[in-house]
Design an enzyme around this catalytic site. Structure first.
Site, PDB file in Angstrom:
ATOM      1  N   GLU A  67      37.644  38.401  40.987  1.00  0.00           N
ATOM      2  CA  GLU A  67      38.780  39.169  41.538  1.00  0.00           C
ATOM      3  C   GLU A  67      39.955  38.254  41.888  1.00  0.00           C
ATOM      4  OE1 GLU A  67      38.075  42.567  43.888  1.00  0.00           O
ATOM      5  OE2 GLU A  67      36.018  42.801  43.177  1.00  0.00           O
ATOM      6  N   GLU A  96      39.879  39.676  29.861  1.00  0.00           N
ATOM      7  CA  GLU A  96      39.599  39.492  28.430  1.00  0.00           C
ATOM      8  C   GLU A  96      39.458  38.000  28.159  1.00  0.00           C
ATOM      9  OE1 GLU A  96      42.530  41.393  25.998  1.00  0.00           O
ATOM     10  OE2 GLU A  96      42.099  43.381  26.821  1.00  0.00           O
ATOM     11  N   THR A 121      40.977  33.884  41.200  1.00  0.00           N
ATOM     12  CA  THR A 121      40.507  32.581  41.709  1.00  0.00           C
ATOM     13  C   THR A 121      41.248  32.224  43.001  1.00  0.00           C
ATOM     14  OG1 THR A 121      42.224  31.424  40.469  1.00  0.00           O
ATOM     15  CG2 THR A 121      40.113  31.761  39.337  1.00  0.00           C
ATOM     16  N   GLY A 163      42.654  36.077  31.598  1.00  0.00           N
ATOM     17  CA  GLY A 163      41.849  35.975  32.812  1.00  0.00           C
ATOM     18  C   GLY A 163      42.757  36.087  34.023  1.00  0.00           C
TER      19      GLY A 163
END
Ligand SMILES: Cc1cc2nc3c(=O)[nH]c(=O)nc-3n(C[C@H](O)[C@H](O)[C@H](O)COP(=O)(O)OP(=O)(O)OC[C@H]3O[C@@H](n4cnc5c(N)ncnc54)[C@H](O)[C@@H]3O)c2cc1C
Length: 379
Positions: free
Chosen positions: A363, A127, A365, A131
């Site tokens: 998916e 969202e 960082t 994150g």
């Protein structure tokens, strides 16, 4: 230990490679320039069985494992990373969440069409304000009688604008923190479900990334996916498998860039010699090849473990972290080896250089992969 691929896996690699060369390669730059979602090719990938590589045949899948799936993603990414990303988000996030956590009825309703590529899936966790800290989800799902009513919005959803089915996470009990988020399956024509902004991106431009909005979106009780309150915890498990596919995506992208650089170095002459005769270029190629090989081994090791139902939280994060960081370096060196031509869109390394950066972000960082790995080490 056995480092051999099975004869079937060798054949699979050959089939996907030939398909990618014939069906994808001629259109890659056109799709990239126009940000065109390659729907026709995705349908063909579905017909070949590769939109459901990891699902059982009785649910429409190819009945194969994560090693085979990694081969598919690697070979698609070697030609067009965007296509690899579309297939990866569809398979290991959306469809696999339904396969792993869904009821028998949900599996039977959604899996066959997703696995055959007749339907495209998207998966919405991120969202605007949640994150890396995905547990900070703000979208809500309120129980009203037999229904759920969803409100909120999700950002950066791969495939959103082309998806028939969306798996989304929303808060069902604010007080229960990580155990207060649930997963839901939303059909695209559900009233109150709509698509927002489609992003204009640096790379992976043929894979649509966009916003998903819920406005009093009413779902039947049967659309709850998995146990109420366990959607976030389930998402982390889904991401363990997903990260193997992002590692394979990185390996394939790096291999594509390396292949171009190697070929070019043997054709380009400066100072009366092929540039591949300069030790500076040879060392770059050697470092690139070493990095790719190591990344591939980590990726297939994680896939091998996943195929044996072993927990891969650490191994998938290591593979994803290492492969994506290597791939960014390899793509950068590939541009360097092509010199000015590496900066020009007529040569494919320019696109690999732009596309590859997503691998260190999507998916989770690289920083978050390090957190995941460290947590496992210190447990
Ligand atoms: C092309 C694309 C496709 C995507 N597809 C999907 C999808 O299909 N579904 C979906 O749900 N999401 C998707 N995402 C979202 C993606 O997973 C997030 O962008 C990513 O997890 C990072 O979140 P963020 O962008 O909010 O960055 P932030 O979380 O704001 O991070 C900003 C920076 O701070 C760092 N940081 C944050 N927290 C920490 C910490 N605790 N320690 C150290 N560093 C930290 C990050 O590493 C990063 O460098 C996609 C993103 C892109 C760009």
């Amino acid at each position: 230990m056995n480092f051999d691929y099975t004869p079937e896996q060798v054949e699979l690699r050959k089939t996907v490679r030939e398909f990618a060369q014939a069906e994808i390669a001629p259109q890659v730059m056109e799709w990239d320039e126009a940000q065109t979602f390659p729907l026709e090719v995705i349908r063909k990938i579905g017909e070949l069985g590769y939109m459901g590589t990891i699902f059982p045949e009785e649910l429409g899948g190819a009945g194969l494992g994560y090693i085979d799936y990694s081969i598919v993603i690697e070979e698609l990414a070697r030609v067009d990373p965007s296509v690899g990303l579309i297939v990866a988000a569809h398979t290991s996030l959306a469809a696999n969440h339904i396969y792993s956590m869904g009821s028998e009825e949900q599996r039977r309703r959604y899996l066959p069409r997703l696995a055959r590529g007749e339907w495209i899936g998207c998966w919405s966790l991120t969202e605007p304000e949640a994150g890396s800290d995905a547990a900070g989800t703000r979208s809500t799902a309120l129980r009203q009688g037999d229904s759920w009513v969803l409100n909120g919005s999700k950002t950066f959803t791969t495939n959103a604008h082309h998806a028939d089915v969306c798996v989304a996470m929303a808060v069902t009990d604010r007080g229960a923190a990580q155990h207060g988020i649930s997963a839901f399956i939303i059909d695209k024509d559900t009233p109150g479900f709509r698509l927002g902004r489609k992003e204009n991106k640096l790379g992976m431009r043929a894979s649509a990334t966009g916003e998903v909005i819920f406005e009093n979106c009413r779902l039947a009780g049967s659309q709850l996916l998995g146990r109420q309150g366990e959607g976030f915890v389930d998402s982390l498990k889904v991401l363990d498998g997903g990260r193997i596919s992002i590692a394979a995506l990185a390996v394939g992208t790096a291999q594509g860039a390396y292949d171009e650089a190697l070929k070019y170095s043997k054709q380009r002459k400066q100072f009366g010699r092929f540039i591949s005769e300069f030790q500076a270029i040879q060392f770059k190629l050697a470092d690139m090849a070493a990095g790719i090989e190591a990344a591939r081994l980590l990726t297939y090791r994680a896939a091998w473990m996943k195929d044996r139902d072993q927990r891969v939280t650490k191994e998938a994060a290591i593979a994803k972290l290492f492969a994506s960081e290597v791939a960014v370096r390899v793509a950068g060196e590939a541009v360097q080896i092509l010199g000015g031509y590496g900066f020009i869109k007529d040569y494919r390394v320019e696109k690999f250089y732009r596309d590859v950066k997503l691998c260190t972000i999507g998916e989770g960082t690289s920083e978050i992969q390090r957190l995941v790995i460290a947590r496992q080490l210190l447990k």
